[in-house]
Design an enzyme around this catalytic site. Structure first.
Site, mmCIF file in Angstrom:
data_model
loop_
_atom_site.group_PDB
_atom_site.id
_atom_site.type_symbol
_atom_site.label_atom_id
_atom_site.label_comp_id
_atom_site.label_asym_id
_atom_site.label_seq_id
_atom_site.Cartn_x
_atom_site.Cartn_y
_atom_site.Cartn_z
ATOM 1 N N SER A 1 -5.344 5.242 9.141
ATOM 2 C CA SER A 1 -5.298 3.940 8.490
ATOM 3 C C SER A 1 -4.505 3.040 9.422
ATOM 4 O O SER A 1 -3.275 3.133 9.499
ATOM 5 C CB SER A 1 -4.606 4.046 7.133
ATOM 6 O OG SER A 1 -4.379 2.756 6.606
ATOM 7 N N THR A 2 -5.212 2.195 10.172
ATOM 8 C CA THR A 2 -4.548 1.389 11.194
ATOM 9 C C THR A 2 -3.609 0.346 10.589
ATOM 10 O O THR A 2 -2.602 0.008 11.192
ATOM 11 C CB THR A 2 -5.564 0.688 12.110
ATOM 12 O OG1 THR A 2 -6.453 -0.082 11.316
ATOM 13 C CG2 THR A 2 -6.336 1.682 12.932
ATOM 14 N N CYS A 3 -3.933 -0.161 9.405
ATOM 15 C CA CYS A 3 -3.075 -1.179 8.782
ATOM 16 C C CYS A 3 -1.699 -0.613 8.446
ATOM 17 O O CYS A 3 -0.690 -1.297 8.576
ATOM 18 C CB CYS A 3 -3.721 -1.720 7.516
ATOM 19 S SG CYS A 3 -5.230 -2.635 7.812
ATOM 20 N N TYR A 4 -1.671 0.621 7.985
ATOM 21 C CA TYR A 4 -0.415 1.232 7.559
ATOM 22 C C TYR A 4 0.118 2.246 8.569
ATOM 23 O O TYR A 4 1.137 2.871 8.320
ATOM 24 C CB TYR A 4 -0.598 1.902 6.197
ATOM 25 C CG TYR A 4 -1.007 0.916 5.135
ATOM 26 C CD1 TYR A 4 -0.099 0.004 4.627
ATOM 27 C CD2 TYR A 4 -2.315 0.872 4.669
ATOM 28 C CE1 TYR A 4 -0.474 -0.913 3.674
ATOM 29 C CE2 TYR A 4 -2.699 -0.044 3.704
ATOM 30 C CZ TYR A 4 -1.770 -0.934 3.215
ATOM 31 O OH TYR A 4 -2.139 -1.843 2.268
ATOM 32 N N ARG A 5 -0.583 2.422 9.662
ATOM 33 C CA ARG A 5 -0.225 3.387 10.710
ATOM 34 C C ARG A 5 0.031 4.772 10.112
ATOM 35 O O ARG A 5 1.092 5.356 10.251
ATOM 36 C CB ARG A 5 0.962 2.896 11.522
ATOM 37 C CG ARG A 5 0.648 1.696 12.363
ATOM 38 C CD ARG A 5 1.679 1.416 13.421
ATOM 39 N NE ARG A 5 3.011 1.265 12.933
ATOM 40 C CZ ARG A 5 3.674 0.106 12.851
ATOM 41 N NH1 ARG A 5 3.076 -0.994 13.229
ATOM 42 N NH2 ARG A 5 4.898 0.076 12.408
#
Length: 142
Positions: free
Chosen positions: A132-136
């Protein structure tokens, strides 16, 4: 010929883009006045805009949080063992997979964190790691 080439290059790189660049600069300075940028040295400004190009991978490992995992779990040990054997290019590709960028943001590198989480799949052998790139968050099946 040399004069023609010099004039042509000058036109293509300077004169032809002068109006669009002026419009861009005017809009940019409206949102972020030049006095704010003058406090930076060119190298510092590059880091602010682009992020850190060199990364301390061991520091990154220390900043990782874990959900449904412990640092002592074999999956985590194997992950870091394989990760540290990767080339610099592959490590940066992992960072792109995780965060969408191959650089650490400009704030302090020790503040950059991510999380490794167990997706708790019924059959983890049928699931690939995903992020999940938004939340790393790296979802790493056991």
């Amino acid at each position: 010929r040399k004069e023609y080439v010099d004039l042509f290059v000058n036109y293509m790189f300077n004169e032809s883009v002068q109006k669009p660049f002026k419009d861009f600069m005017q809009g940019f300075l409206r949102g972020c006045p030049a006095r704010n940028w003058k406090m930076f040295l060119p190298v510092e400004l590059q880091v602010v805009l682009q992020g850190h190009a060199t990364i301390d991978w061991h520091l990154l490992e220390k900043n990782v949080g874990y959900k449904q995992y412990n640092e002592s779990d074999q999956t985590i040990k194997d992950f870091w063992s394989v990760f540290h054997k990767l080339s610099e290019e592959k490590k940066k590709m992992f960072l792109v997979f995780l965060s969408g960028s191959d650089r650490i943001p400009a704030y302090q590198p020790e503040c950059f964190t991510f999380c490794i989480e167990d997706p708790q799949a019924k059959n983890p052998d049928e699931l690939y790691p995903y992020a999940s790139t938004c939340y790393r968050i790296l979802f790493l099946p056991r």
